[in-house]
Design an enzyme around this catalytic site. Structure first.
Site, PDB file in Angstrom:
ATOM      1  N   TYR A 164      -3.947 -25.193  20.673  1.00 37.60           N
ATOM      2  CA  TYR A 164      -3.200 -25.693  22.569  1.00 37.60           C
ATOM      3  C   TYR A 164      -3.853 -27.189  22.518  1.00 37.60           C
ATOM      4  CZ  TYR A 164      -0.099 -26.743  25.928  1.00 37.60           C
ATOM      5  OH  TYR A 164       1.606 -26.978  26.897  1.00 37.60           O
ATOM      6  N   ASP A 252     -10.749 -31.483  22.295  1.00 40.96           N
ATOM      7  CA  ASP A 252     -10.103 -31.794  23.128  1.00 40.96           C
ATOM      8  C   ASP A 252     -11.113 -30.078  23.835  1.00 40.96           C
ATOM      9  OD1 ASP A 252      -8.467 -30.724  24.700  1.00 40.96           O
ATOM     10  OD2 ASP A 252      -6.655 -30.251  23.704  1.00 40.96           O
ATOM     11  N   LYS A 280      -8.463 -29.699  33.438  1.00 37.27           N
ATOM     12  CA  LYS A 280      -8.970 -27.811  34.108  1.00 37.27           C
ATOM     13  C   LYS A 280     -10.085 -28.394  35.035  1.00 37.27           C
ATOM     14  CE  LYS A 280      -6.040 -25.559  31.061  1.00 37.27           C
ATOM     15  NZ  LYS A 280      -6.017 -25.862  29.803  1.00 37.27           N
TER      16      LYS A 280
HETATM   17  C1  PLP Z   1      -4.143 -26.453  29.868  1.00 37.22           C
HETATM   18  C2  PLP Z   1      -4.644 -27.555  28.280  1.00 37.22           C
HETATM   19  C3  PLP Z   1      -4.726 -28.406  27.680  1.00 37.22           C
HETATM   20  C4  PLP Z   1      -3.531 -29.310  28.377  1.00 37.22           C
HETATM   21  O1  PLP Z   1      -3.458 -28.994  29.740  1.00 37.22           O
HETATM   22  P1  PLP Z   1      -2.236 -29.596  30.784  1.00 37.22           P
HETATM   23  O2  PLP Z   1      -3.243 -30.052  32.304  1.00 37.22           O
HETATM   24  O3  PLP Z   1      -1.851 -28.054  30.734  1.00 37.22           O
HETATM   25  O4  PLP Z   1      -0.678 -30.683  30.216  1.00 37.22           O
HETATM   26  C5  PLP Z   1      -4.861 -29.187  26.296  1.00 37.22           C
HETATM   27  N1  PLP Z   1      -5.542 -28.617  25.708  1.00 37.22           N
HETATM   28  C6  PLP Z   1      -6.154 -27.649  25.943  1.00 37.22           C
HETATM   29  C7  PLP Z   1      -7.151 -26.615  25.033  1.00 37.22           C
HETATM   30  C8  PLP Z   1      -6.463 -26.673  26.878  1.00 37.22           C
HETATM   31  O5  PLP Z   1      -6.342 -25.758  27.230  1.00 37.22           O
END
Ligand code: PLP
Length: 443
Positions: A164, A252, A280
């Site tokens: 994601y 990511d 995060k």
């Molecule tokens: C949570 C998440 C995102 C998206 O971040 P948001 O602040 O919710 O837009 C992107 N990449 C990873 C791996 C994530 O866990």
């Protein structure tokens, strides 16, 4: 390939067997919310559709716990999907935000906090020489793709099924997290053209990368399809394949960054990407994320270069204050402590499942932990979907919630342990898991 219809069937079945956990005040709020907010929530997985019932509404949090509006105090393993690594309402963080708010919440002009936080990030992650702050992980990943395309002059991007990267159009193809939870292969409203240049490959297999590829985007530890570690050679293989094709490698690290350690997954696995996405933890629980990378690449961003990117609230002073406060508490010892507690939690959970005769796996990567109710090892999204198809997670979630332990309301997430989860909390979790596993075995 697991049949998403069958999987949804199992989820719904499990949901029907569940009793409502949320109390009357939460249910009333959810009803009101559903009239004015689509599905009653501002982010789909919060709606509990994969586990049944409706969500409890949180009134407050402190340390490892959240208290809902009915007064139930949950031991929380969601921790804002990992953002709250210190636990909720950590005093240092609250004070930093309070002080920043008193000086003004947003100016639309540069502030010292941005420099302070950028210096901390770049000092922590070898190879990451510059960062651009944004307000969400979605923006960080979206900008990474635009920058990679702008810098290489190529259109194609490669991502992995079950990873994601937020909800920008081009990255929504075969996403994990809520996309997986809802059984949606993609989203309505994404034109074919927006994903025409997105190639989706299975995780843990190095795909063919050719000269049309601008970048390969990967979660270096997949944590949005449950927890899936990179197979030996996978990340190295991606690095090599990208180098040979002149494509950029994007890690990511929105989950892994500042959670696996100061230097995240790139440090842990010794593979250096061209670009990093952070989110995060780096924002200390406020809306902040970052794109980082080598200087000459990052300078392709406006205003130093031609790739446009902007944000009214980017590098917001409250968020940078929270990020700085969080990072200043995250030293080597903090990560050791967290990894030790996660390790103990993992053995406790394994023991609980074994004793009850429940088939399960508890993968761990450093400070990250997942649960799959499956006997086959899970190495990619297809495996993860197969593992989730039996509906056991929903039952386990409900049993744990009845014991006031809040897990993520979806089988495609991980357990987020915070530094406020002490030995007593870990012990309580293991006890709750032992009782829940027995219920699961009996159902
Ligand atoms: C949570 C998440 C995102 C998206 O971040 P948001 O602040 O919710 O837009 C992107 N990449 C990873 C791996 C994530 O866990």
């Amino acid at each position: 390939m697991a049949d998403p219809g069958a999987r949804r069937g199992a989820d719904v079945q499990a949901a029907r067997e569940n009793v409502q956990i949320a109390g009357p005040r939460s249910r009333e709020l959810f009803e009101r919310a559903s009239l004015v907010i689509p599905g009653g929530v501002d982010s789909p997985v919060r709606a509990f559709r994969a586990v049944g019932g409706s969500p409890w509404f949180v009134a407050s949090g402190d340390g490892a716990h959240v208290v809902d509006v009915d007064g139930t105090r949950y031991l929380d393993y969601v921790q804002s999907w990992g953002a709250s690594i210190l636990g909720h309402a950590h005093p240092a963080l609250v004070e930093a935000v309070r002080a920043a708010a008193g000086r003004g919440t947003t100016f639309g002009a540069p502030t010292e906090g941005e420099v302070e936080l950028a210096e901390r990030v770049t000092a922590s992650v070898p190879g990451c020489e510059m960062v651009r702050f944004v307000s969400s992980g979605t923006e960080a990943a979206m900008t990474a793709v635009r920058l990679a395309r702008g810098a290489t002059g190529r259109d194609r991007i490669v991502k992995f099924a079950g990873c994601y990267h937020g909800h920008s159009d081009g990255l929504l193809a075969a996403g994990g997290s809520g996309v997986a939870t809802l059984g949606l292969p993609d989203s309505a409203g994404v034109p074919a053209g927006a994903v025409a240049d997105t190639v989706v490959a299975p995780y843990n297999t190095v795909p063919d990368i050719d000269e049309r590829v601008a970048c390969v985007v990967v979660e270096p530890v997949a944590a949005n399809m449950g927890l899936v570690a990179p197979a030996p050679g996978f990340l190295d293989g991606l690095r090599r394949a990208c180098d040979e094709a002149g494509a950029l490698l994007v890690f990511d690290e929105v989950i892994t960054g500042f959670r696996l350690g100061r230097d995240g997954a790139s440090g842990r696995f010794g593979v250096r990407p061209d670009l990093w996405c952070f989110g995060k933890v780096v924002g200390g629980g406020l809306p902040l994320a970052a794109l980082g990378g080598r200087r000459e690449l990052m300078e392709v961003l406006a205003p130093s270069g031609p790739v446009y990117q902007a944000g009214t609230l980017s590098g917001n002073p409250l968020a940078t204050a929270a990020g700085i406060a969080a990072l200043d508490l995250l030293d080597a010892e903090a990560y050791e402590t967290l990894a030790e507690r996660v390790g103990r939690l993992a053995s406790g959970l394994e023991g609980a499942f074994d004793d009850a005769g429940v088939v399960a796996q508890v993968p761990v990567v450093g400070t990250l932990l997942g649960v799959f109710f499956a006997d086959e090892p899970v190495g990619n999204y297809e495996d993860a979907r197969r593992a989730a198809a039996n509906g056991h997670y929903a039952r386990f979630f409900t049993s744990m919630a009845r014991r006031a332990v809040a897990l993520a309301p979806s089988p495609y997430e991980v357990l987020f342990t915070s530094l406020a989860h002490g030995d007593a909390e870990i012990d309580l979790t293991i006890e709750a898991a032992a009782a829940s596993a027995k219920e699961l075995a009996a159902s």
